[in-house]
Design an enzyme around this catalytic site. Structure first.
Site, PDB file in Angstrom:
ATOM      1  N   LYS A 198       0.832  -1.209   0.000  1.00 16.95           N
ATOM      2  CA  LYS A 198       0.000   0.000   0.000  1.00 16.95           C
ATOM      3  C   LYS A 198       0.871   1.266   0.000  1.00 16.95           C
ATOM      4  O   LYS A 198       0.374   2.353  -0.263  1.00 16.95           O
ATOM      5  CB  LYS A 198      -0.922   0.015   1.226  1.00 16.95           C
ATOM      6  CG  LYS A 198      -1.924  -1.129   1.236  1.00 16.95           C
ATOM      7  CD  LYS A 198      -3.009  -0.927   2.270  1.00 16.95           C
ATOM      8  CE  LYS A 198      -3.620  -2.247   2.699  1.00 16.95           C
ATOM      9  NZ  LYS A 198      -4.817  -2.630   1.938  1.00 16.95           N
ATOM     10  N   CYS A 242     -13.381  -5.997   3.609  1.00 20.38           N
ATOM     11  CA  CYS A 242     -12.814  -6.769   4.728  1.00 20.38           C
ATOM     12  C   CYS A 242     -13.132  -6.107   6.058  1.00 20.38           C
ATOM     13  O   CYS A 242     -12.283  -6.080   6.969  1.00 20.38           O
ATOM     14  CB  CYS A 242     -11.310  -6.937   4.578  1.00 20.38           C
ATOM     15  SG  CYS A 242     -10.851  -7.982   3.196  1.00 20.38           S
TER      16      CYS A 242
HETATM   17  C1  LIG Z   1      -6.726  -1.019   7.806  1.00 21.34           C
HETATM   18  C2  LIG Z   1      -6.123  -2.223   7.205  1.00 21.34           C
HETATM   19  N1  LIG Z   1      -5.571  -3.156   7.999  1.00 21.34           N
HETATM   20  C3  LIG Z   1      -4.983  -4.262   7.509  1.00 21.34           C
HETATM   21  C4  LIG Z   1      -4.939  -4.509   6.161  1.00 21.34           C
HETATM   22  C5  LIG Z   1      -4.300  -5.757   5.690  1.00 21.34           C
HETATM   23  O1  LIG Z   1      -3.179  -5.540   4.901  1.00 21.34           O
HETATM   24  P1  LIG Z   1      -2.496  -6.783   4.201  1.00 21.34           P
HETATM   25  O2  LIG Z   1      -3.572  -7.458   3.391  1.00 21.34           O
HETATM   26  O3  LIG Z   1      -1.441  -6.235   3.347  1.00 21.34           O
HETATM   27  O4  LIG Z   1      -2.013  -7.669   5.277  1.00 21.34           O
HETATM   28  C6  LIG Z   1      -5.512  -3.573   5.288  1.00 21.34           C
HETATM   29  C7  LIG Z   1      -5.512  -3.737   3.829  1.00 21.34           C
HETATM   30  O5  LIG Z   1      -6.082  -4.613   3.248  1.00 21.34           O
HETATM   31  C8  LIG Z   1      -6.127  -2.406   5.823  1.00 21.34           C
HETATM   32  O6  LIG Z   1      -6.674  -1.503   5.019  1.00 21.34           O
END
Ligand SMILES: Cc1ncc(COP(=O)(O)O)c(C=O)c1O
Ligand SMILES: Cc1ncc(COP(=O)(O)O)c(C=O)c1O
Lengths: 153, 417, 417, 153
Positions: C237, C375
């Site tokens: 990100k 999510c």
């Molecule tokens: C607030 C937040 N936390 C956690 C994640 C998880 O990131 P990752 O999928 O790279 O582990 C995301 C993104 O999907 C997010 O936006």
């Protein structure tokens, strides 16, 4: 002989190879005043130090080393250099030796070098560019520190 | 996807120069010498096909996958899931849903220790061997200490083969729930008799996991022919990217096993009170996966498959034979292990020269080998050694490089004696 | 490493065209339209600096790291460990040893839930909020079910801010061992008052973890100023690679915590009977890490730091203000949430048009947004919605793209009503 | 109008938009013989089906759908298409509809299509190139399968 070969030879100075093969200060003391041990679990190298003190002076010092040439020679040349020094002086040499193995960046290091000569230990200077091998040369000094951790300077 | 089974005589002749030209790093110099890279068992170099696949993904077709309703996300999801098909084909897995992507082999084994481990009962045992990499030892120790599972260690022979009689004896009481054994030793080169190991394990009511980290690189892998229950490998040794590995497991096992990591993508529904899990394999893939690395793994598998395992195996067998013969002529050199079947890995020691000194002096001549315990300390202890030097060969290794190694070892020994 | 604090007026003017030129993917067309990528909160696109850093690592300087005694391995180890320094600087962490590399934010949070979770006692509680991503919810549910830890959920206000009064009340009984809260919501855009959250938590004897997955992208992060105990983020990100994330934690915590995964590189010594662990951070990095991705993360951090967070924050604040204003003019459109502080994320719904239909129809016009529960299902339930559409903005987003979005939304709504 | 816009319009055929807005077969039955439900946890979409049977024939069928336009229209057009069919025929239409949504690669599909006409349901064909949306159109059919799982064909 190109520069890389020159450097190779510099790293494995004849003195290092000789002391690794035929150490002059190897063995144990009958009645050491202090003892220390250094182990590198990552490669199995090991140095044991026996030290006999006379007051604050190092009267005799012997090592038993199982390790690479760098480690074995470092132990032997350390013993040679430290015999007769006081505990305080020995720890100064230790500091100076550590400084030798990192890039000579700070002037403090240069200054100190006027105070405490390393003598033959200077042969380890090329290790600077071999970070992964530095702990081989440091192992005997780890043992030294352990030995002196029981002595008040 | 390229076929794995091309078997014409031409196909098993590997054009090493043409292959080397595809690995840009091999043109590098080290200490003013051409790089002689004999450390592929630690991690292999990457061909342009892999590098370009990753770069092009990031340049032209990238977005987060799964549930994205836009073109970039849909195409990236398709490509990502397409690699799952490729991996299933690569291992001859019965089904694509049995392929779980992990960071590396280590994580794959930890996943099994955690999630399959949760299905074992105190009093049951896991059986490993004396020649395991720490990756296939420490997770089981942690399971043992956490869950009261017994950890058994099957001995090896002095030649470095699994002691099959002792192995059978360890299974006799029927308490072993899982056998976890390497398919190829990263120290001795030993290729273990996997299908025989599986047969004996199954007869005793145990399942079997093979750590294929080294093995998949050298020959065609067929999890069905081996009758394996779990199989793991790691992308970076297969000429693929870092950050990506694979766990294959039988569907019924994956379905039974509780999840490992929690987060996005591995759930079906989530409330604050309770979550339910997604179907396999997604249940085991929490969070944003290594998308770009998965593409790179796909490219590596396609590339290796195109070269063909017949050619690879023949090339490496020839190199290994040559190495064993040349190294035997170096004064004071001792080869460690003499296994019945060996991949392209040769460990050795030299009288009067410590392996670290060997490695450093070889490096001064541009030759990269590994020295140390190779993440297999207990094996070192079994061998009565604290370290070995290890040369390992890959698809791009040339006979001449082995000659350079042997000649330089002679000079090093002269220097020390 | 570039300075983070350049504050000249010039530095806070971002040359969007110059920046866009560094992202090859932005030249792509989708359905014959120029790509309008408004899905950076799911995963950002990658600048050439990142792509090239990864490709060049694989082309010119690659080997497995740690304990390799040859040049390629030593240089790669130095570069890898150099990124740890960069990350420590990026977060203003007191020490480099407090930086643990993981696959992503999800794994980082799972690591804490596992290893710090093992230090919590039954009866203690973990407190999260109603607006957490599944990554910061499911691992705590799993801990709850495994270890008898209570899971508490702090409510949010109708505007989408953390309800600070209720939050305090949840801490009052002193049972909360850890507060785990997002530093920025991926749905509402809410930037949470992190230092206040930490202060309240500490006063109640709780430690605090911030999920910085969204937050680190938009402003300068300083874990010491926040007085955080744990902080996590994810490379992909931050314009960086997939397959790499970061956990920062206070040294004393990392030292106390048992390891998470077992294997190579995380041990000090191993015997069949017993293993001892390496020092931090290595204790938490088992197996071959995502070496190439770590280099890419380093490149991303250097690149972002060069652009400068003052410029980034100003650019994104302007975009977000413009988006809120333009979207308000779309008939039937409702912005979801009205937080006090907001990053570059705007969720919305439209009367009579389902978010999925919005996303698909925008996509037909080359516009990439996300639609669904993002999510964060429990948050959706709290909001009384089953899904939203979400546009998110990055360093390369142009005002004109937001205009295209708004205009197209008007046409979509016309089409449906 | 370029091809992509054409495709867009094809995907959201006027019929789909109209049925999504004003379904003709929405609602509940007073005394359904069988019921079924389909849920997509990933987006919260939901369809409920009430079916009245007359022997093996579907006498009446009503749906209650909360979802996107694709899902809502699929439910409504499904109900329209299936009224009057036997259970067996309905399940054949279901198979045929599934086949429509994947690439028309096998000739078996083409063959079948001669046997079971899809009628207005053909409007969903452009979904083929929108994999992520296919399950939206499939949801009512999941509900149908559940309803009929209690009936022997
Ligand atoms: C607030 C937040 N936390 C956690 C994640 C998880 O990131 P990752 O999928 O790279 O582990 C995301 C993104 O999907 C997010 O936006
Ligand atoms: C036999 C064996 N098992 C497991 C591993 C671990 O692989 P990784 O570090 O990629 O997880 C290795 C390589 O280091 C290996 O050689």
């Amino acid at each position: 002989m190109n520069s890389s070969t020159a450097e190779r030879d510099a790293l494995y100075d004849r003195l290092i190879v000789e002391r690794a093969r035929k150490p002059l200060h190897a063995g144990r003391l009958d009645a050491p005043d202090v003892q220390g041990e250094g182990r590198n679990p990552l490669c199995g190298d090991k140095t044991h130090l026996d030290i006999a003190l006379n007051g604050h002076h190092i009267q005799d010092i012997r090592h038993q080393t199982r390790g690479c040439a760098i480690c074995s020679a470092a132990a032997d040349l350390m013993a040679e250099r430290l015999r007769g020094e006081t505990v305080t002086q020995a720890l100064q040499v230790a500091d100076r030796f550590k400084a030798l193995l990192v890039e000579p960046s700070s002037s403090a290091v240069v200054e100190k070098s006027h105070q405490v000569p390393l003598g033959a230990l200077e042969v380890f200077a090329p290790l600077r560019s071999h970070k992964a091998r530095i702990r081989c040369a440091e192992l005997p000094w780890v043992a030294l520190e352990e030995a002196f951790s029981h002595v008040d300077g | 996807m390229a076929t794995h089974t091309a078997k014409s005589p031409a196909a098993s002749q590997l054009d090493v120069q043409a292959i080397r030209a595809q690995f840009p790093i091999l043109a590098e110099k080290v200490h003013d010498r051409p790089l002689v890279f004999l450390d592929s068992a630690a991690s292999a170099q990457k061909p342009n096909a892999v590098i370009d696949s990753m770069a092009n993904t990031m340049r032209h077709q990238y977005a987060n996958i799964h549930r994205g309703l836009h073109w970039m996300s849909e195409r990236t999801t398709e490509a990502y899931e397409g690699v799952r098909d490729l991996v299933a084909g690569f291992l001859n897995a019965p089904s694509r849903e049995e392929i779980v992507f992990t960071r590396n082999s280590t994580e794959a084994i930890n996943l099994v220790a955690h999630s399959f481990g949760a299905l074992l009962r105190p009093g049951q045992a896991v059986l490993i061997s004396q020649m395991e990499h720490h990756a296939n030892l420490v997770p089981w120790q942690m399971l043992r200490d956490r869950a009261g599972i017994e950890l058994r260690i099957a001995p090896i022979t002095d030649d470095g083969d699994l002691d099959m009689e002792a192995y059978k004896a360890f299974l006799a009481d029927g308490k072993v729930g899982l056998v976890a054994i390497t398919h190829m030793s990263n120290v001795l080169g030993t290729i273990t008799p996997a299908s025989q190991i599986a047969e004996v394990a199954h007869a005793a009511g145990a399942l079997v996991l093979f750590d294929g980290s080294q093995a998949v690189v050298h020959h065609k892998t067929d999890v069905q022919a081996l009758d394996a229950d779990f199989y793991t490998f790691t992308g970076h040794k297969l000429y693929g990217p870092t950050g990506i590995g694979v766990l294959w497991a039988r569907r019924a096992l994956l379905e039974q096993m509780p999840p490992f990591l929690g987060g996005g993508d591995m759930i079906s529904t989530v409330t604050f009170e309770r979550s339910t899990w997604a179907n396999i394999p997604h249940k085991f893939e929490a969070g944003t996966p290594a998308i770009v690395e998965t593409m790179g793994l796909g490219a590596a598998i396609e590339w290796v498959s195109q070269v063909g395992f017949d050619a690879i195996a023949a090339h490496e067998a020839a190199l290994t034979a040559h190495a064993l013969q040349r190294l035997a002529t170096v004064p004071g050199l001792k080869i460690v292990g003499n296994p019945r079947m060996r991949g392209g890995v040769v460990s050795f020691t030299m009288e009067d020269v410590h392996p670290h000194d060997i490695a450093t002096l070889l490096d001064r001549n541009g030759i990269a080998i590994r020295a140390g315990h190779h993440c297999a300390e207990p094996l070192m202890r079994r061998l009565g050694l604290s370290a070995t030097a290890r040369a390992s060969f890959g698809i791009y290794t040339q006979k001449e490089e082995i000659d350079v190694l042997a000649d330089t070892l002679v000079r090093i020994r002269d220097f020390f004696v």
